[in-house]
Design an enzyme around this catalytic site. Structure first.
Site, PDB file in Angstrom:
ATOM      1  N   GLY A  10      46.661  26.806  45.999  1.00  9.04           N
ATOM      2  CA  GLY A  10      47.034  27.573  44.806  1.00  9.04           C
ATOM      3  C   GLY A  10      48.431  27.230  44.291  1.00  9.04           C
ATOM      4  N   ASP A  31      41.554  27.320  52.338  1.00 11.29           N
ATOM      5  CA  ASP A  31      41.386  27.848  50.973  1.00 11.29           C
ATOM      6  C   ASP A  31      39.898  27.874  50.650  1.00 11.29           C
ATOM      7  OD1 ASP A  31      41.658  28.248  48.027  1.00 11.29           O
ATOM      8  OD2 ASP A  31      43.765  27.779  48.416  1.00 11.29           O
ATOM      9  N   SER A  34      38.612  29.626  45.248  1.00  8.90           N
ATOM     10  CA  SER A  34      38.142  30.583  44.249  1.00  8.90           C
ATOM     11  C   SER A  34      39.056  30.570  43.033  1.00  8.90           C
ATOM     12  CB  SER A  34      38.061  31.995  44.846  1.00  8.90           C
ATOM     13  OG  SER A  34      39.317  32.374  45.376  1.00  8.90           O
ATOM     14  N   LEU A  59      38.595  33.599  53.985  1.00 11.79           N
ATOM     15  CA  LEU A  59      39.155  34.553  54.956  1.00 11.79           C
ATOM     16  C   LEU A  59      38.175  35.674  55.277  1.00 11.79           C
ATOM     17  CD1 LEU A  59      42.893  35.070  53.968  1.00 11.79           C
ATOM     18  CD2 LEU A  59      41.845  33.300  55.341  1.00 11.79           C
ATOM     19  N   SER A 124      54.786  41.397  46.798  1.00 10.37           N
ATOM     20  CA  SER A 124      55.117  41.338  45.379  1.00 10.37           C
ATOM     21  C   SER A 124      56.041  42.489  45.011  1.00 10.37           C
ATOM     22  CB  SER A 124      53.820  41.461  44.567  1.00 10.37           C
ATOM     23  OG  SER A 124      54.105  41.713  43.215  1.00 10.37           O
ATOM     24  N   THR A 126      55.534  44.204  42.759  1.00 14.37           N
ATOM     25  CA  THR A 126      54.634  45.257  42.278  1.00 14.37           C
ATOM     26  C   THR A 126      54.668  46.469  43.214  1.00 14.37           C
ATOM     27  OG1 THR A 126      52.401  45.658  41.430  1.00 14.37           O
ATOM     28  CG2 THR A 126      52.523  44.443  43.463  1.00 14.37           C
ATOM     29  N   TYR A 148      45.465  46.151  42.680  1.00 12.31           N
ATOM     30  CA  TYR A 148      46.119  44.939  43.195  1.00 12.31           C
ATOM     31  C   TYR A 148      47.394  45.310  43.947  1.00 12.31           C
ATOM     32  CZ  TYR A 148      49.313  40.968  43.191  1.00 12.31           C
ATOM     33  OH  TYR A 148      50.239  40.019  43.569  1.00 12.31           O
ATOM     34  N   LYS A 152      48.680  45.147  48.199  1.00 12.08           N
ATOM     35  CA  LYS A 152      49.940  44.605  48.759  1.00 12.08           C
ATOM     36  C   LYS A 152      50.642  45.674  49.585  1.00 12.08           C
ATOM     37  CE  LYS A 152      49.717  40.463  46.948  1.00 12.08           C
ATOM     38  NZ  LYS A 152      49.378  39.331  47.826  1.00 12.08           N
ATOM     39  N   ASN A 178      59.007  37.380  39.445  1.00 13.87           N
ATOM     40  CA  ASN A 178      58.035  36.706  38.560  1.00 13.87           C
ATOM     41  C   ASN A 178      58.109  35.189  38.719  1.00 13.87           C
ATOM     42  OD1 ASN A 178      58.462  39.461  37.526  1.00 13.87           O
ATOM     43  ND2 ASN A 178      57.065  38.822  35.918  1.00 13.87           N
ATOM     44  N   ASN A 197      47.186  35.915  31.972  1.00 14.73           N
ATOM     45  CA  ASN A 197      47.649  37.305  31.968  1.00 14.73           C
ATOM     46  C   ASN A 197      49.154  37.372  31.864  1.00 14.73           C
ATOM     47  OD1 ASN A 197      45.045  38.471  32.619  1.00 14.73           O
ATOM     48  ND2 ASN A 197      45.308  37.554  34.638  1.00 14.73           N
ATOM     49  N   ASP A 294      53.254  48.778  32.095  1.00 13.96           N
ATOM     50  CA  ASP A 294      54.468  47.957  32.105  1.00 13.96           C
ATOM     51  C   ASP A 294      55.723  48.826  32.158  1.00 13.96           C
ATOM     52  OD1 ASP A 294      53.276  45.498  32.074  1.00 13.96           O
ATOM     53  OD2 ASP A 294      53.706  45.055  29.961  1.00 13.96           O
TER      54      ASP A 294
END
Ligand code: NAD
Ligand code: UD1
Length: 354
Positions: A10, A31, A34, A59, A124, A126, A148, A152, A178, A197, A294
């Site tokens: 990736g 990997d 996907s 995985l 992340s 996030t 998502y 995490k 980011n 995205n 956001d």
């Protein structure tokens, strides 16, 4: 070291594999393709002039995973494999919990089965949820605003509990801000499927003429120019953070968490401006409604990584955009489609050798 990299085909994985090879590590990649192509790995091996072992392993398939661990006997794992599209995670939460959480659980059990207990995990920013206490430090309380992000968060907690239960584990949770940019060769980079995205790949596709204009999500935030501010970090700096964390884990047990960001933010309009300047192409944009979920502004305090790891992001916005633009120009439609999820390990080895 013998390092196994999950998700190594990736975007961030391929840049990290390149640095691992350049530093002399022996690298294996697991990997399921996907969201990637073995072409990225072929280019990495040609840049590094070294080979890797590439395995088509999901995985979610514990038997395959165990067999691979028995065969490779890695000393450490860097775990990138995961799904990462926020919107898709809202529409299909179970797919995200299964792939990200169950996938990680399987990975940890396979690691235990061969006594490998050193792990670097892709977390992340996030996990800071909608926190407005800037800059974000590692001790900022965690929360999630979508499935998502919650995967995490769950994985971070699982890793902390594991390290607390057994002092032999050495674990790094790396919270990326980011990630953008590409390797300076222009041979590897981010290859989003469908409509991007994230801002930077979208802007790059407008500059190359694949899309008409950027929709700027909100022009009335309480920021200098009214648009959202983020801490963009060059993928090469980010990759270097993984090698620094791996070094640190050689000397230190337990679970550790580091922010990987630059410590400074750029607004959406600054990114668009930089792209137009560097590419020499007009980048049309239109201010549209805010995107739900956001925050106005988000940037890291990256002091902990500097102090503990001796790591610091070196590259600024200009270089991120230059490298991204080179990658975009050299690969206007990304990597060629290769039906790799159907390929055997022998076919993959042959592909890499060709
Ligand atoms: P990517 O999609 O390019 O790479 C992820 C790789 O994992 C892909 O090659 C994919 O095929 C593979 N994969 C997914 N599920 C798998 C499974 N079950 N078994 C085997 N392989 C599987 O994404 P990326 O941008 O390189 O992100 C890497 C990691 O970093 C992800 O965990 C992501 O959540 C995290 N992260 C990314 C960003 C970002 O903006 N790119 C930001 C923060 C965190
Ligand atoms: C997003 C994810 C985050 C993930 C991160 C990975 C959301 C809500 N958050 O963060 O979970 O970890 O990617 O990099 O999806 N923007 C536009 N127009 C666009 C796209 C984005 O104006 O077409 C703006 C956004 O409003 C934001 C900035 O650009 O202000 C950056 O957006 P993006 O690249 O999607 O990253 P994040 O939202 O920070």
């Amino acid at each position: 070291m013998r390092v196994l990299v999950t998700g190594g085909a990736g975007y961030i994985g391929s840049h990290t594999v390149l640095q691992l090879l350049q530093e002399g590590h022996e690298v294996s990649i697991a990997d399921n393709f996907s969201n990637s192509s073995p072409e990225s790995v072929r280019r990495v091996t040609s840049l590094a002039e070294r080979s890797v072992v590439l395995r088509n392993v999901d995985l979610l398939n514990q038997a395959d995973l165990n067999a691979m661990f028995q065969d490779i006997q890695p000393e450490a794992v860097i775990h990138f494999a995961g799904l990462k599209a926020v919107g898709e995670s809202v529409a299909q939460p179970l797919k995200y919990y299964r792939n990200n959480v169950t996938g990680t659980l399987n990975l940890l059990e396979s690691m235990e089965s061969v006594g490998c207990r050193t792990l670097v995990f892709s977390s992340s920013a996030t996990v800071y949820g909608e926190s407005t206490a800037l800059p974000l430090v590692e001790s900022t309380p965690r929360s999630a605003t979508n499935p998502y992000g919650r995967t995490k968060l769950h994985i971070e907690e699982m890793l902390e509990e594991l390290a607390a239960s057994d002092g032999r584990w050495s674990i790094a949770n790396l919270r990326y801000f980011n990630p953008v940019g590409a390797h300076e060769s222009g041979l590897i980079g981010e290859d989003p499927q469908g409509i991007p995205n994230n801002l930077m790949p979208y802007v790059a596709q407008v500059a190359i003429g694949r899309r008409e204009k950027v929709g700027v999500f909100g022009g009335d935030y309480p920021t200098a120019d009214g648009t959202g501010v983020r801490d963009y970090i060059h993928v090469i700096d980010l990759a270097a953070g993984h090698l620094a964390a791996l070094d640190y884990l050689q000397e230190s047990k337990g679970a550790h968490t580091w922010n990987l960001g630059t410590g400074a933010g750029s607004s959406v309009l600054e990114v668009i401006d930089a792209f137009a300047r560097v590419s020499g192409q007009p980048v049309a944009y239109e201010i549209v409604d805010r995107r739900p979920g956001d925050v106005a502004e988000n940037y890291a305090n990256a002091e902990k990584a500097r102090l503990d790891l001796g790591w610091k992001a070196e590259r600024g916005l200009e270089q991120m955009v230059e490298d991204m633009w080179r990658w975009q120009k050299m690969n206007p439609t990304g990597f060629d489609e290769i039906p790799a999820s159907e390929m055997t390990d022998e076919e993959l080895a042959e592909f890499l050798g060709s």
